[in-house]
Design an enzyme around this catalytic site. Structure first.
Site, PDB file in Angstrom:
ATOM      1  N   ASP A   1      31.918  22.201  39.146  1.00 33.02           N
ATOM      2  CA  ASP A   1      31.262  23.421  39.604  1.00 33.02           C
ATOM      3  C   ASP A   1      31.913  23.803  40.934  1.00 33.02           C
ATOM      4  O   ASP A   1      31.600  23.238  41.978  1.00 33.02           O
ATOM      5  CB  ASP A   1      29.759  23.190  39.757  1.00 33.02           C
ATOM      6  CG  ASP A   1      29.028  24.453  40.191  1.00 33.02           C
ATOM      7  OD1 ASP A   1      29.708  25.471  40.468  1.00 33.02           O
ATOM      8  OD2 ASP A   1      27.785  24.422  40.256  1.00 33.02           O
TER       9      ASP A   1
ATOM     10  N   LYS B   1      30.814  33.262  43.767  1.00 31.63           N
ATOM     11  CA  LYS B   1      31.017  33.562  45.196  1.00 31.63           C
ATOM     12  C   LYS B   1      32.349  34.258  45.492  1.00 31.63           C
ATOM     13  O   LYS B   1      32.481  35.433  45.210  1.00 31.63           O
ATOM     14  CB  LYS B   1      30.793  32.277  46.011  1.00 31.63           C
ATOM     15  CG  LYS B   1      29.327  31.833  45.823  1.00 31.63           C
ATOM     16  CD  LYS B   1      28.824  30.741  46.700  1.00 31.63           C
ATOM     17  CE  LYS B   1      27.322  30.582  46.457  1.00 31.63           C
ATOM     18  NZ  LYS B   1      26.865  29.243  46.196  1.00 31.63           N
TER      19      LYS B   1
ATOM     20  N   TYR C   1      23.991  21.043  43.364  1.00 34.55           N
ATOM     21  CA  TYR C   1      23.321  22.314  43.103  1.00 34.55           C
ATOM     22  C   TYR C   1      24.149  23.140  42.134  1.00 34.55           C
ATOM     23  O   TYR C   1      25.355  23.312  42.324  1.00 34.55           O
ATOM     24  CB  TYR C   1      23.114  23.108  44.401  1.00 34.55           C
ATOM     25  CG  TYR C   1      22.353  24.393  44.185  1.00 34.55           C
ATOM     26  CD1 TYR C   1      21.031  24.374  43.753  1.00 34.55           C
ATOM     27  CD2 TYR C   1      22.964  25.635  44.381  1.00 34.55           C
ATOM     28  CE1 TYR C   1      20.329  25.555  43.535  1.00 34.55           C
ATOM     29  CE2 TYR C   1      22.266  26.826  44.167  1.00 34.55           C
ATOM     30  CZ  TYR C   1      20.947  26.770  43.747  1.00 34.55           C
ATOM     31  OH  TYR C   1      20.255  27.939  43.532  1.00 34.55           O
TER      32      TYR C   1
END
Ligand code: PLP
Length: 446
Positions: free
Chosen positions: A234, A263, A142
């Site tokens: 990522d 995040k 993702y």
């Protein structure tokens, strides 16, 4: 537990917000609970119900809901000085200095406003830097809501996984199963000279938590070097969580060419970043010619929140605490599963955890199995059954997880991410008592 307030808020929300939410994963059935406020490692909903919170904003909240004094003061000060300027401020330099000091592969950064924006910019950067168009992604990896990575299919037979994305985007995206070295070799043999980058999470963190098998990242590094392609990690979810301040790449001993962050580095405020070797990152405008820009990028409140969060983690035993509690949780869950649901697989590392409702197990496994979360050890008796790809996770009992398991845990005051796929997180504010209560709930529910 009553949910009258949440129900009526969702009723209003459905009239004015698409699906009643602003991020699709929040649309829990039949309706989500609305949060009133956080309290340490807990959240309290609009009806006054209290839950132990393992969602933690889907990853950003390393410290939980209560900001330590320095963090709160920094956020309040930046907000009260005037929210933003469109001119540089010292705090963005300080956060960049902190990150480059701790993450070996990162010499230079560009801050943006979300993980999605980071991966969009990283893909453009890799393409601009190499002069090539194709990228390789992992099936079920993702990278946010972006055109180039929302694909399904295999190898060069890919198509967009959402309406609204022209097929021509998927034409440039090759998809391989995670942990499959032969599949990587095959796409490089056919397309290697056109591949700008391999883009992967170091651990699949949004699809059940899948740990890499031994040697997989080394193999990716080698193949990228052989073909002059870039390796992009990522680390939006693993960054400053897995491996502590050195991130997952430090833990695994791999130096990617580009890293995306998000995040945790924003301390709970909207953030993303693209980091890597100076020579590559300087390809962004204005130093180079790969266009990149953003009104809110390097927002002072976010930068201050990120910096103070990471400083707090550096100066206190945050990682020991969260990793230790999560290990207790995973070990406890492993024991409970052995007794009550031997086919299920406990996954996770550092402060991440999940129980995957895998359909088959090895039967009686004795003692020589991974004790606190699947590590893909070949000697483990579970090895042939533990999920190694996104497809393995998808083949688990995802409906049972979502429709029966999640609501039963919620009714016992434990807030888990709402489906089988998203990771759960332990935060610094969680306690041993929270872990015990959580294991009791699992014992009743599993
Ligand atoms: C969360 C996440 C993203 C997307 O970040 P947003 O801030 O939600 O846009 C991208 N990649 C990974 C690995 C993520 O976990």
């Amino acid at each position: 537990m009553t949910h009258e307030q949440s129900r009526s808020l969702y009723d209003r929300a459905l009239s004015v917000l698409s699906g009643g939410v602003n991020s699709s994963v929040r649309a829990i059935r039949p309706y989500p609970f609305f949060v009133e406020r956080g309290d340490g490692g807990h959240v309290i909903d609009a009806d006054g119900n209290r839950y132990i919170d393992y969602v933690m904003g889907y990853g950003p909240l390393l410290l939980g809901h209560d900001m330590p004094e320095d963090l709160r003061a920094a956020v309040q000060q930046k907000a009260s000085e005037g929210p933003m300027y469109g001119a540089p401020t010292e705090v963005e330099v300080e956060l960049a200095e902190f990150v480059t000091r701790h993450v070996p592969s990162v010499e230079m950064l560009r801050f943006v406003n979300s993980g999605t924006e980071a991966t969009v910019s990283a893909v453009r950067l890799a393409r601009g830097y190499t002069g090539r168009d194709k990228i390789v992604v992992m099936q079920s990896g993702y990278h946010g809501a972006q055109e180039s990575t929302l694909v399904e299919g295999e190898g060069d037979h890919t198509q967009p996984s959402s309406p609204g994305i022209p097929d021509s985007f998927a034409e440039h995206t090759l998809a391989v199963p995670f942990n499959d070295e032969d599949a990587i070799d095959a796409v490089f043999e056919e397309h290697g000279d056109d591949i700008a980058a391999v883009l992967t999470e170091p651990i699949l963190g949004n699809y059940g938590i899948v740990h890499p098998v031994d040697g997989y990242h080394e193999h990716l590094r080698e193949v990228c070097d052989d073909y002059g392609s870039l390796l992009v990690f990522d680390e939006v979810i693993t960054g400053f969580r897995v491996g502590g301040l050195q991130c997952a790449q430090g833990k695994f001993g791999i130096e990617p060419d580009i890293t995306t962050f998000g995040k945790i580095i924003g301390g709970g405020f909207p953030v993303g970043a693209i980091g890597g070797r100076a020579e590559i990152i300087e390809s962004f405008t204005p130093a180079g010619d790969v266009f990149q820009s953003g009104t809110f990028s390097g927002h002072p409140v976010t930068m201050a929140a990120g910096l103070e969060t990471l400083r707090y983690a550096a100066e206190n035993d945050v990682y020991d605490h969260v990793n230790g509690l999560a290990e207790d949780l995973r070990a406890g869950l492993t024991d409970i599963c052995a007794d009550q649901a031997p086919n299920y697989t406990v996954v996770g590392t550092d402060s991440m955890f999940k129980v995957i409702f895998t359909r088959e197990g090895p039967g009686d496994v004795g003692d020589d199995h991974c004790e606190a979360g699947c590590r893909q050890r070949e000697a483990c008796p579970r090895y042939d059954h533990c999920p190694k790809t996104g497809a393995d996770v998808k083949a688990a009992q995802t409906e049972r997880w979502e429709r029966l398991h999640w609501p039963a845990m919620k009714e016992r005051g434990v807030f888990l991410t709402a489906n089988q796929f998203e990771s759960q997180f332990v935060c610094d504010a969680h306690t041993e008592a929270d872990v015990e209560e959580t294991l009791e709930a699992y014992k009743e529910v599993l």
